[in-house]
Scaffold this motif. Structure first.
Motif, mmCIF file in Angstrom:
data_model
loop_
_atom_site.group_PDB
_atom_site.id
_atom_site.type_symbol
_atom_site.label_atom_id
_atom_site.label_comp_id
_atom_site.label_asym_id
_atom_site.label_seq_id
_atom_site.Cartn_x
_atom_site.Cartn_y
_atom_site.Cartn_z
ATOM 1 N N ASP A 244 0.829 -1.212 0.000
ATOM 2 C CA ASP A 244 0.000 0.000 0.000
ATOM 3 C C ASP A 244 0.861 1.258 0.000
ATOM 4 O OD1 ASP A 244 -2.642 -0.584 -0.224
ATOM 5 O OD2 ASP A 244 -3.143 -0.174 1.873
ATOM 6 N N LEU A 245 1.862 1.289 0.860
ATOM 7 C CA LEU A 245 2.758 2.440 0.959
ATOM 8 C C LEU A 245 3.508 2.647 -0.358
ATOM 9 C CD1 LEU A 245 3.991 4.613 2.830
ATOM 10 C CD2 LEU A 245 5.657 2.903 3.549
ATOM 11 N N LEU A 246 3.997 1.565 -0.920
ATOM 12 C CA LEU A 246 4.731 1.629 -2.181
ATOM 13 C C LEU A 246 3.821 2.085 -3.320
ATOM 14 C CD1 LEU A 246 7.481 1.183 -3.381
ATOM 15 C CD2 LEU A 246 6.931 -1.219 -3.642
ATOM 16 N N ALA A 247 2.608 1.574 -3.361
ATOM 17 C CA ALA A 247 1.659 1.984 -4.400
ATOM 18 C C ALA A 247 1.379 3.482 -4.296
ATOM 19 C CB ALA A 247 0.370 1.181 -4.274
ATOM 20 N N HIS A 248 1.213 3.959 -3.073
ATOM 21 C CA HIS A 248 0.979 5.389 -2.865
ATOM 22 C C HIS A 248 2.183 6.209 -3.317
ATOM 23 C CE1 HIS A 248 -0.387 9.102 -1.042
ATOM 24 N NE2 HIS A 248 0.788 9.197 -0.443
ATOM 25 N N GLU A 249 3.385 5.786 -2.923
ATOM 26 C CA GLU A 249 4.611 6.522 -3.280
ATOM 27 C C GLU A 249 4.826 6.575 -4.792
ATOM 28 O OE1 GLU A 249 7.221 7.968 -1.405
ATOM 29 O OE2 GLU A 249 6.124 7.721 0.466
ATOM 30 N N ARG A 250 4.509 5.491 -5.498
ATOM 31 C CA ARG A 250 4.766 5.406 -6.935
ATOM 32 C C ARG A 250 3.570 5.802 -7.786
ATOM 33 N NH1 ARG A 250 9.046 6.754 -7.520
ATOM 34 N NH2 ARG A 250 9.072 6.075 -9.667
ATOM 35 N N GLY A 251 2.413 6.037 -7.156
ATOM 36 C CA GLY A 251 1.226 6.404 -7.916
ATOM 37 C C GLY A 251 0.666 5.243 -8.722
ATOM 38 N N LEU A 252 0.784 4.039 -8.168
ATOM 39 C CA LEU A 252 0.306 2.827 -8.841
ATOM 40 C C LEU A 252 -0.848 2.219 -8.054
ATOM 41 C CD1 LEU A 252 3.820 1.214 -9.436
ATOM 42 C CD2 LEU A 252 2.385 2.294 -11.171
ATOM 43 N N PHE B 174 10.627 7.089 0.280
ATOM 44 C CA PHE B 174 9.957 5.818 0.552
ATOM 45 C C PHE B 174 10.520 5.171 1.817
ATOM 46 C CE2 PHE B 174 10.065 1.147 0.083
ATOM 47 C CZ PHE B 174 8.712 0.903 0.284
ATOM 48 N N PHE B 175 11.827 5.091 1.931
ATOM 49 C CA PHE B 175 12.406 4.430 3.098
ATOM 50 C C PHE B 175 12.233 5.262 4.374
ATOM 51 C CE2 PHE B 175 14.351 1.656 -0.061
ATOM 52 C CZ PHE B 175 14.077 0.425 0.521
ATOM 53 N N ASN B 176 12.162 6.580 4.252
ATOM 54 C CA ASN B 176 11.809 7.395 5.416
ATOM 55 C C ASN B 176 10.394 7.055 5.873
ATOM 56 O OD1 ASN B 176 14.253 8.730 5.647
ATOM 57 N ND2 ASN B 176 13.578 10.517 4.466
ATOM 58 N N SER B 177 9.489 6.876 4.920
ATOM 59 C CA SER B 177 8.114 6.491 5.247
ATOM 60 C C SER B 177 8.059 5.114 5.891
ATOM 61 C CB SER B 177 7.239 6.502 3.989
ATOM 62 O OG SER B 177 7.129 7.789 3.459
ATOM 63 N N VAL B 178 8.873 4.186 5.389
ATOM 64 C CA VAL B 178 8.931 2.839 5.977
ATOM 65 C C VAL B 178 9.389 2.936 7.431
ATOM 66 C CG1 VAL B 178 10.199 0.636 5.929
ATOM 67 C CG2 VAL B 178 9.243 1.577 3.816
ATOM 68 N N GLU C 143 9.292 5.580 9.475
ATOM 69 C CA GLU C 143 8.299 6.288 10.293
ATOM 70 C C GLU C 143 7.082 5.412 10.599
ATOM 71 O OE1 GLU C 143 7.371 9.880 8.206
ATOM 72 O OE2 GLU C 143 9.415 10.646 8.405
ATOM 73 N N ARG C 144 6.630 4.670 9.614
ATOM 74 C CA ARG C 144 5.398 3.876 9.784
ATOM 75 C C ARG C 144 5.625 2.610 10.590
ATOM 76 N NH1 ARG C 144 1.096 2.798 5.020
ATOM 77 N NH2 ARG C 144 -0.440 1.666 6.232
ATOM 78 N N PHE C 145 6.768 1.931 10.366
ATOM 79 C CA PHE C 145 6.987 0.636 10.989
ATOM 80 C C PHE C 145 8.090 0.638 12.040
ATOM 81 C CE2 PHE C 145 5.552 -0.115 6.595
ATOM 82 C CZ PHE C 145 4.344 -0.749 6.850
ATOM 83 N N GLY C 146 8.884 1.704 12.102
ATOM 84 C CA GLY C 146 9.994 1.761 13.049
ATOM 85 C C GLY C 146 11.163 0.877 12.668
ATOM 86 N N THR C 147 11.231 0.470 11.417
ATOM 87 C CA THR C 147 12.290 -0.416 10.941
ATOM 88 C C THR C 147 13.640 0.283 11.000
ATOM 89 O OG1 THR C 147 10.679 -1.397 9.430
ATOM 90 C CG2 THR C 147 12.993 -1.887 9.006
ATOM 91 N N ASP C 148 14.629 -0.401 11.570
ATOM 92 C CA ASP C 148 15.989 0.129 11.635
ATOM 93 C C ASP C 148 16.637 -0.054 10.261
ATOM 94 O OD1 ASP C 148 18.595 0.856 12.143
ATOM 95 O OD2 ASP C 148 19.002 -0.793 13.526
#
Length: 149
Positions: free
Chosen positions: A12-20, A45-49, A51-56
């Motif tokens: 979903d996040l990727l689709a939003h970022e890429r407009g797909l 995109f990776f900043n969003s990842v 922020e959303r998931f807290g992934t290191d």
């Protein structure tokens, strides 16, 4: 949150970022090569990842240039764009063609030039990142020190 939820949210996040639309994305899609994500788009995109998931993403950032190029104009693009524009304009000017035909000539030269660079230019040495690898990093909470290949 289940594994399928992470996969769904990352896509979903990727689709939003890429407009797909979601159905246009597959786990095997490569961010740079298949989806055209590079430079600032990849950073966003990776900043969003994160922020959303807290992934290191420390390990990803340490090897960023192995996966993505810089934002902006590369030397190779300049070696094609500038001569194509000059030649297109010169041919149109010398043959009394309209600016439209000069533009068409430049586009044809650009297409041929980029094709030649892909075919005979420097090899692509970037290490692809797939959608599935992003999902795996989100699920584990950290980007691996070296992705499994």
């Amino acid at each position: 949150m289940s594994i399928s939820d992470h996969s769904y949210e990352v896509i979903d996040l990727l689709a939003h970022e890429r407009g797909l639309t979601r159905d246009k994305l597959n786990p095997s899609d490569r961010l740079l090569h298949d989806l055209g994500m590079d430079g600032d788009d990849a950073v966003d995109f990776f900043n969003s990842v994160h922020e959303r998931f807290g992934t290191d993403l420390t390990h990803l950032h340490e090897h960023w240039s192995e996966h993505f190029g810089p934002e902006g104009f590369s030397l190779w693009n300049g070696l094609v764009i500038i001569p194509a524009a000059v030649i297109g304009g010169a041919v149109a000017g010398m043959t009394d063609l309209s600016a439209f035909w000069g533009f068409v000539i430049a586009v044809v030269l650009l297409t041929a030039g980029f094709w030649a660079i892909r075919r005979w230019g420097p090899p692509d040495t970037t290490v692809p990142i797939t959608v599935a690898e992003v999902v795996a990093a989100v699920e584990s909470g950290t980007w691996p020190s070296r992705p499994q290949r």
